[in-house]
Design an enzyme around this catalytic site. Structure first.
Site: not given
Ligand code: ARG
Length: 471
Positions: A156, A277, A283, A290
């Site tokens: 969970h 970025s 970043k 992804e």
């Protein structure tokens, strides 16, 4: 516009109709397979005395030359042909004359395209399997090097019990073993040649289908000509297997993205596999993971597409089946790229072992072991569960871990606690003692490593494992 018919027609095909109907623009993938199949067909026709030796030799030479010329760029794979089959036949006839027109004897584009697609898919299955093997080799290195790299296991998304990086990675190893098994099953089941099925009802020529099948590395020839020209089950099975591979890679990516986040900092993705970025200098983004997660959608799309294309098709060949190609090609390319890039990213990931261990210690992942400790001292499990529940509450209120409590604090909650509790709830003990088959104990993982290594060493190329020797 060059067509394969003529006699029956009094008009040229409308330009828009031609453009809508053609498949040449994506059939280039099948060119080599089309030529391979045509050569086998011509050799068989000569053996059966349907072609003369000279005709067969001219055809084989012509086809070989066409393949070489397209590869070198000397021959453009264009020119207003409907598909790869009409392109090859027209070019062959231009080059060798009359004999070129005889190649199609006893054959239809229906069994021809069924063959081409099978040959193409079969090769790609081997390629994909090979890439999964490379990924498994990376995993085995990580597993071997992280037998006692502790981390929290989750249920969970809540910290549950301590495991190790080796144990966690072994779970993916198992998924990829099943994925490779599926590919092998598909390969075996599909490995029968449809050539000689004609348009749908075979032919009156004395073709030797088994001979062609063995030349092309098939286990044999298919049994029913109507099924042969309209079977795309193997495409569906492959798209399903690829979807499962992508589902596994996507779950793995999701974990990598989470672990790489500032909140977790379990791992660091190598600079070479990260992006920055344009505006935020701090970043470092996990774009590869992804994209793998995102590209899963297009592979699922290919599965849904082919299932839908096939569901309404009466026997035998119908043009709908031309729609089996583009999305299949795209899915195959996508999966190959995803496995390859994911593998590169995984191989260069740095594990922040200290951060993982602290996280495992901080989340009461040893609470079950603390309860088991009480059980071993004679407390019934349900009571032990309640005592440790109260202890966890006390720890949360006082911002400490179980092992940070003094023996007095522990005995305030239950006088069964003794000083041996500290060793019993240490990460090492929690993991080492989980000795059930499949558990995280290094002793168990080492047994699995022996199994995985043997499995990897015995992983011959799929085509050598499951098919009869070629030619
Ligand atoms: N481009 C077609 C396909 O992909 C080739 C077979 C054409 N057969 C036919 N009868 N029109 O299915």
């Amino acid at each position: 516009m060059a067509g394969l018919w003529g006699g029956r027609f009094t008009k040229e095909t409308d330009d828009e109709v031609f453009a809508f109907n053609e498949s040449l623009s994506f059939d280039y993938r099948l060119l080599n397979k089309d030529i391979e199949g045509s050569i086998a067909h011509a050799v068989m026709l000569e053996k059966q005395h349907i072609l003369t030796l000279t005709e067969k030799d001219d055809i084989v030479r012509g086809l070989t030359q066409i393949k070489a010329d397209v590869e070198s760029g000397a021959l453009d794979f264009t020119g207003g042909y409907e598909d790869v089959h009409s392109f090859v036949e027209a070019k062959l006839t231009e080059r060798i004359g009359e004999a070129g027109k005889k190649l199609h004897t006893g054959r239809s584009r229906n069994d021809q395209v069924a063959l081409d697609m099978k040959l193409y898919v079969r090769d790609e299955i081997v390629e994909i399997d090979d890439r999964l093997l490379e990924l498994q080799k990376t995993l085995i290195d990580i597993i071997e090097n992280n037998l006692d790299t502790y981390m929290p296991g989750f249920t969970h998304m809540q910290k549950a019990q301590p495991v190790t990086v080796a144990h966690h990675m072994s779970a993916y190893m198992e998924m990829f073993i099943r994925d490779r098994d599926r590919l092998k099953d598909i390969y075996k089941r599909m490995n029968y040649s449809p050539l000689g099925s004609g348009a749908l009802a075979g032919t009156t020529y004395t073709l030797d289908r088994e001979y062609v099948a063995s030349m092309l590395g098939f286990e044999g020839a298919t049994r029913n000509s109507m099924d042969s020209v309209s079977d795309r089950d193997y495409v569906i099975e492959l798209m399903s297997a690829l979807s499962t591979i992508m589902m596994h890679l996507s779950r793995f990516s999701e974990e990598i993205i989470t672990w790489n986040s500032n909140e977790y900092r379990f791992i660091e993705i190598d600079d070479a596999y990260s992006t920055g970025s344009s505006i935020m200098p701090q970043k470092k983004n996990p774009d590869i993971a992804e994209l793998v997660r995102g590209k899963t959608g297009r592979v699922y799309g290919a599965l849904t597409s082919i299932l839908t294309v096939m569901k309404g098709i009466p026997l035998a060949y119908n043009k709908d089946m031309q729609e089996d190609k583009e999305m299949t090609f795209d899915a195959i390319d996508t999966v190959k790229d995803c496995i390859h890039l994911f593998n590169g990213m995984l191989a260069t990931i740095k594990f922040n072992k200290d951060v993982m261990a602290v996280s495992a210690m901080k989340g009461f992942t040893n609470a079950t072991d603390a309860a088991d400790y009480l059980v071993k001292k004679g407390v019934p499990f349900r009571d032990a569960h309640g005592i440790i529940g109260r202890l966890v509450l006390y720890c949360i209120d006082n911002d400490k871990a179980i092992e940070d409590c003094s023996i007095e604090e522990l005995q305030n909650i239950s006088d069964v606690f003794g000083s041996d509790i500290y060793d019993e709830v240490s990460l090492r003990t929690c993991v080492d003692k989980r000795l059930t088959k499949g558990g995280p104990s290094p002793a168990r993982i080492k047994e699995n490593i022996t199994f995985y290594k043997e499995y990897i060493d015995n992983s011959a190329r799929l085509d050598q494992m499951v098919s009869i020797p070629k030619k």
